[in-house]
Design a protein around this motif. Structure first.
Motif, PDB file in Angstrom:
ATOM      1  N   ASP A  25       0.808  -1.222   0.000  1.00 33.04           N
ATOM      2  CA  ASP A  25       0.000   0.000   0.000  1.00 33.04           C
ATOM      3  C   ASP A  25       0.843   1.275   0.000  1.00 33.04           C
ATOM      4  OD1 ASP A  25      -2.335  -1.530   0.084  1.00 33.04           O
ATOM      5  OD2 ASP A  25      -2.313  -1.624   2.278  1.00 33.04           O
ATOM      6  N   ALA A  26       2.155   1.139  -0.053  1.00 27.57           N
ATOM      7  CA  ALA A  26       3.039   2.309  -0.027  1.00 27.57           C
ATOM      8  C   ALA A  26       3.229   2.834  -1.449  1.00 27.57           C
ATOM      9  CB  ALA A  26       4.380   1.957   0.590  1.00 27.57           C
ATOM     10  N   LEU A  27       2.840   4.065  -1.700  1.00 22.28           N
ATOM     11  CA  LEU A  27       2.927   4.630  -3.037  1.00 22.28           C
ATOM     12  C   LEU A  27       4.373   4.786  -3.501  1.00 22.28           C
ATOM     13  CD1 LEU A  27       0.168   7.406  -2.824  1.00 22.28           C
ATOM     14  CD2 LEU A  27      -0.010   5.112  -3.831  1.00 22.28           C
ATOM     15  N   SER A  28       5.308   4.872  -2.573  1.00 20.86           N
ATOM     16  CA  SER A  28       6.713   5.077  -2.928  1.00 20.86           C
ATOM     17  C   SER A  28       7.486   3.776  -3.090  1.00 20.86           C
ATOM     18  CB  SER A  28       7.406   5.928  -1.856  1.00 20.86           C
ATOM     19  OG  SER A  28       6.816   7.205  -1.775  1.00 20.86           O
ATOM     20  N   TYR A  29       6.799   2.641  -2.995  1.00 21.64           N
ATOM     21  CA  TYR A  29       7.475   1.348  -3.147  1.00 21.64           C
ATOM     22  C   TYR A  29       7.178   0.753  -4.511  1.00 21.64           C
ATOM     23  CZ  TYR A  29       8.662  -3.576  -2.614  1.00 21.64           C
ATOM     24  OH  TYR A  29       9.200  -4.830  -2.804  1.00 21.64           O
ATOM     25  N   VAL A  30       8.220   0.321  -5.205  1.00 24.61           N
ATOM     26  CA  VAL A  30       8.098  -0.388  -6.484  1.00 24.61           C
ATOM     27  C   VAL A  30       8.752  -1.751  -6.330  1.00 24.61           C
ATOM     28  CG1 VAL A  30       8.845  -0.462  -8.894  1.00 24.61           C
ATOM     29  CG2 VAL A  30       7.998   1.673  -7.919  1.00 24.61           C
ATOM     30  N   PRO A  31       8.032  -2.851  -6.588  1.00 24.78           N
ATOM     31  CA  PRO A  31       8.650  -4.180  -6.465  1.00 24.78           C
ATOM     32  C   PRO A  31       9.853  -4.300  -7.384  1.00 24.78           C
ATOM     33  CG  PRO A  31       6.263  -4.371  -6.651  1.00 24.78           C
ATOM     34  CD  PRO A  31       6.590  -2.938  -6.940  1.00 24.78           C
ATOM     35  N   ASP A 139       7.534  10.005   1.088  1.00 26.40           N
ATOM     36  CA  ASP A 139       6.575  10.176   0.000  1.00 26.40           C
ATOM     37  C   ASP A 139       7.251  10.492  -1.330  1.00 26.40           C
ATOM     38  OD1 ASP A 139       4.461   9.781   1.768  1.00 26.40           O
ATOM     39  OD2 ASP A 139       4.363  11.909   2.303  1.00 26.40           O
ATOM     40  N   SER A 140       8.572  10.419  -1.374  1.00 25.09           N
ATOM     41  CA  SER A 140       9.306  10.731  -2.603  1.00 25.09           C
ATOM     42  C   SER A 140       9.189   9.584  -3.601  1.00 25.09           C
ATOM     43  CB  SER A 140      10.779  10.990  -2.282  1.00 25.09           C
ATOM     44  OG  SER A 140      10.914  12.060  -1.356  1.00 25.09           O
ATOM     45  N   PRO A 141       9.352   9.885  -4.894  1.00 20.29           N
ATOM     46  CA  PRO A 141       9.255   8.830  -5.906  1.00 20.29           C
ATOM     47  C   PRO A 141      10.313   7.753  -5.700  1.00 20.29           C
ATOM     48  CG  PRO A 141       9.206  11.010  -6.919  1.00 20.29           C
ATOM     49  CD  PRO A 141       9.559  11.215  -5.491  1.00 20.29           C
ATOM     50  N   SER A 142       9.974   6.526  -6.053  1.00 23.06           N
ATOM     51  CA  SER A 142      10.919   5.421  -5.966  1.00 23.06           C
ATOM     52  C   SER A 142      12.049   5.623  -6.974  1.00 23.06           C
ATOM     53  CB  SER A 142      10.193   4.104  -6.243  1.00 23.06           C
ATOM     54  OG  SER A 142      11.076   3.007  -6.170  1.00 23.06           O
ATOM     55  N   MET A 143      13.282   5.311  -6.563  1.00 20.10           N
ATOM     56  CA  MET A 143      14.449   5.481  -7.421  1.00 20.10           C
ATOM     57  C   MET A 143      15.232   4.172  -7.478  1.00 20.10           C
ATOM     58  SD  MET A 143      16.208   7.458  -9.418  1.00 20.10           S
ATOM     59  CE  MET A 143      15.346   9.031  -9.125  1.00 20.10           C
ATOM     60  N   ILE A 265      28.515   8.062 -13.665  1.00 13.78           N
ATOM     61  CA  ILE A 265      27.564   7.175 -14.331  1.00 13.78           C
ATOM     62  C   ILE A 265      26.171   7.587 -13.907  1.00 13.78           C
ATOM     63  CG2 ILE A 265      26.672   4.828 -14.534  1.00 13.78           C
ATOM     64  CD1 ILE A 265      29.430   3.751 -14.218  1.00 13.78           C
ATOM     65  N   CYS A 266      25.331   7.892 -14.873  1.00 10.46           N
ATOM     66  CA  CYS A 266      23.930   8.226 -14.637  1.00 10.46           C
ATOM     67  C   CYS A 266      23.066   7.190 -15.347  1.00 10.46           C
ATOM     68  CB  CYS A 266      23.638   9.633 -15.167  1.00 10.46           C
ATOM     69  SG  CYS A 266      21.960  10.216 -14.820  1.00 10.46           S
ATOM     70  N   LEU A 267      22.011   6.746 -14.695  1.00 10.51           N
ATOM     71  CA  LEU A 267      21.117   5.743 -15.277  1.00 10.51           C
ATOM     72  C   LEU A 267      19.689   6.254 -15.285  1.00 10.51           C
ATOM     73  CD1 LEU A 267      22.276   2.387 -13.618  1.00 10.51           C
ATOM     74  CD2 LEU A 267      22.781   3.199 -15.921  1.00 10.51           C
ATOM     75  N   PRO A 268      18.916   5.851 -16.298  1.00 11.52           N
ATOM     76  CA  PRO A 268      17.480   6.152 -16.250  1.00 11.52           C
ATOM     77  C   PRO A 268      16.854   5.461 -15.051  1.00 11.52           C
ATOM     78  CG  PRO A 268      17.959   4.522 -17.954  1.00 11.52           C
ATOM     79  CD  PRO A 268      19.277   5.032 -17.459  1.00 11.52           C
ATOM     80  N   ASN A 269      15.838   6.073 -14.489  1.00  7.89           N
ATOM     81  CA  ASN A 269      15.194   5.516 -13.304  1.00  7.89           C
ATOM     82  C   ASN A 269      14.342   4.314 -13.693  1.00  7.89           C
ATOM     83  OD1 ASN A 269      14.101   4.978 -10.833  1.00  7.89           O
ATOM     84  ND2 ASN A 269      12.783   6.788 -10.780  1.00  7.89           N
ATOM     85  N   ILE A 270      14.944   3.146 -13.567  1.00 10.70           N
ATOM     86  CA  ILE A 270      14.269   1.912 -13.960  1.00 10.70           C
ATOM     87  C   ILE A 270      12.976   1.714 -13.179  1.00 10.70           C
ATOM     88  CG2 ILE A 270      14.485  -0.609 -13.933  1.00 10.70           C
ATOM     89  CD1 ILE A 270      17.433  -0.262 -14.537  1.00 10.70           C
ATOM     90  N   ASP A 271      12.920   2.206 -11.945  1.00  8.36           N
ATOM     91  CA  ASP A 271      11.710   1.999 -11.146  1.00  8.36           C
ATOM     92  C   ASP A 271      10.478   2.593 -11.816  1.00  8.36           C
ATOM     93  OD1 ASP A 271      13.434   0.816  -9.409  1.00  8.36           O
ATOM     94  OD2 ASP A 271      12.761   1.904  -7.639  1.00  8.36           O
ATOM     95  N   GLU A 272      10.638   3.690 -12.539  1.00  9.38           N
ATOM     96  CA  GLU A 272       9.505   4.229 -13.301  1.00  9.38           C
ATOM     97  C   GLU A 272       9.046   3.248 -14.372  1.00  9.38           C
ATOM     98  OE1 GLU A 272       9.335   8.193 -14.919  1.00  9.38           O
ATOM     99  OE2 GLU A 272      10.884   8.867 -13.520  1.00  9.38           O
TER     100      GLU A 272
END
Length: 377
Positions: A25-31, A139-143, A265-272
């Motif tokens: 139920d956590a909006l900031s968690y991405v499996p 509450d920050s976006p998942s990274m 090294i910079c990576l696209p945010n895969i969690d999105e």
């Protein structure tokens, strides 16, 4: 409730999947991707196990897992720091101090049996992988590669006798949409303009390029708190995992008088890109992931490795080099359509890097914590 070692395949799956239930139920968690999690705890596939001994446990209430933890004894850590300090990681549990205490007690007992005098963590499994407990910015976006923890985790860890060792800061940088923010900050670059060259990764020399980059990292971070070098096996593994998702314009090397002195090294945010995949890449997850990373592109990205050789740290020249790399990353991110980026993590006492990032408009928006506890014998 009892705590038992993870031994069977089904127990390993329960260990991996537990956070998906705890934080559903956590909006900031991405499996996270199941494939990555399985490989992370597999001694046959994760080269970390070449220099470390690791144990995993699950806390059970009847037939249901309610918590998990790992404990690690890392020979490489002893070689670098000369301390008999063990680590814990993968600490996730229901909101119950008794579960946290039971898990931590179990990990501590095993660390004592290995001759350890203190425990630090969480490291899952090392400081070069996921580490820290989220203590601010829930509450920050998942990274990507930055874990999620609920607010109660910090309370329960401290109640088990742990104190803060270091805080790890995450900076949000919205400069991709504000090109003018950098201009006044780069007035010193003329001093070394003819000597400094910032270039992107050459895909035709990928393996050697990754080696150059991580060699700079190892040299740059050697004196930092908790540092562990990437081994040859780990460098090869990093290259294998990054190759499918790296954007050459997001991998930069700064050369001063022809010598590599800094890298990023910079990576696209895969969690999105994986937020709706529930950790699965089959049957169509791979195709969705690659399309979202290479074509649609996420809104955000993360600078996850940054290093400046010690000879240039705490110098005006070094500050200009850092600014030039960040300026190039900003421009490339703008060209690629990214809206914002995370620079993480930064040790709370790394004031040189913090001052540069803040001068360029970065703002701390998340904080992770590493804890330490002395172990009585």
């Amino acid at each position: 409730m009892d705590v038992r070692p993870v031994e069977t395949r089904s127990e390993r799956e329960a260990f991996i999947r537990l956070p998906d239930r705890l934080y559903a139920d956590a909006l900031s968690y991405v499996p996270p991707l199941l494939l990555d999690r399985r490989e992370a705890i597999d001694a046959r596939k994760n080269p970390y196990f070449e220099h470390a001994c690791v144990r995993f446990w699950l806390a059970w209430r009847g037939d249901e897992p309610v918590g998990r933890i790992s404990a690690q004894v890392d020979e490489l850590y002893f070689q670098q720091h000369g301390e008999h300090v063990g680590h814990f990681g993968f600490l996730d549990a229901e909101d119950d101090p008794l579960i946290f205490r039971a898990l931590l007690d179990t990990a501590e007992d095993w660390l004592r049996s290995q001759g350890m005098q203190a425990a630090t963590g969480p490291f899952s499994l090392s400081i070069n992988q996921e580490c820290g407990t989220l203590v601010d910015g829930f509450d920050s976006p998942s990274m990507l590669l930055m874990g999620y923890d609920p607010p109660y985790a910090d309370t329960h860890i401290r109640s088990a006798g742990y104190e803060k060792a270091r805080d790890l800061l995450c900076y949000r940088y919205d400069g991709f949409s504000t090109p003018e923010i950098m201009s006044e900050r780069l007035r010193l670059r003329g001093r070394i303009k003819d000597r400094l060259h910032v270039r992107q990764l050459d895909p035709k020399r990928f393996d050697s390029e990754i080696h150059v980059i991580l060699d700079i990292f190892n040299e740059a971070w050697r004196g930092n708190w908790g540092f562990l070098p990437f081994t040859e096996s780990e460098i090869a593994e990093v290259g294998k995992k990054l190759k499918p998702i790296l954007e050459p314009r997001f991998v930069l090397v700064a050369e001063l008088d022809g010598e590599p002195v800094s890298m990023a090294i910079c990576l696209p945010n895969i969690d999105e890109a994986i937020a709706d995949l529930n950790g699965r890449l089959l049957p169509l997850g791979w195709a969705k992931l690659l399309w979202r990373l290479k074509v649609k592109r996420p809104d955000s990205c993360r600078v996850l490795l940054f290093g400046l050789k010690p000879a240039y740290q705490q110098t005006v020249t070094g500050s200009v080099v850092i600014m030039q790399i960040l300026q190039r990353l900003r421009q490339n991110g703008l060209d690629l359509g990214y809206k914002w980026g995370e620079l993480s993590w930064i040790l709370e006492d790394n004031m040189e890097m913090r001052r540069v990032i803040e001068a360029l408009g970065g703002v701390v928006y998340k904080t992770y914590r590493i804890y330490r506890k002395e172990l009585d014998h």
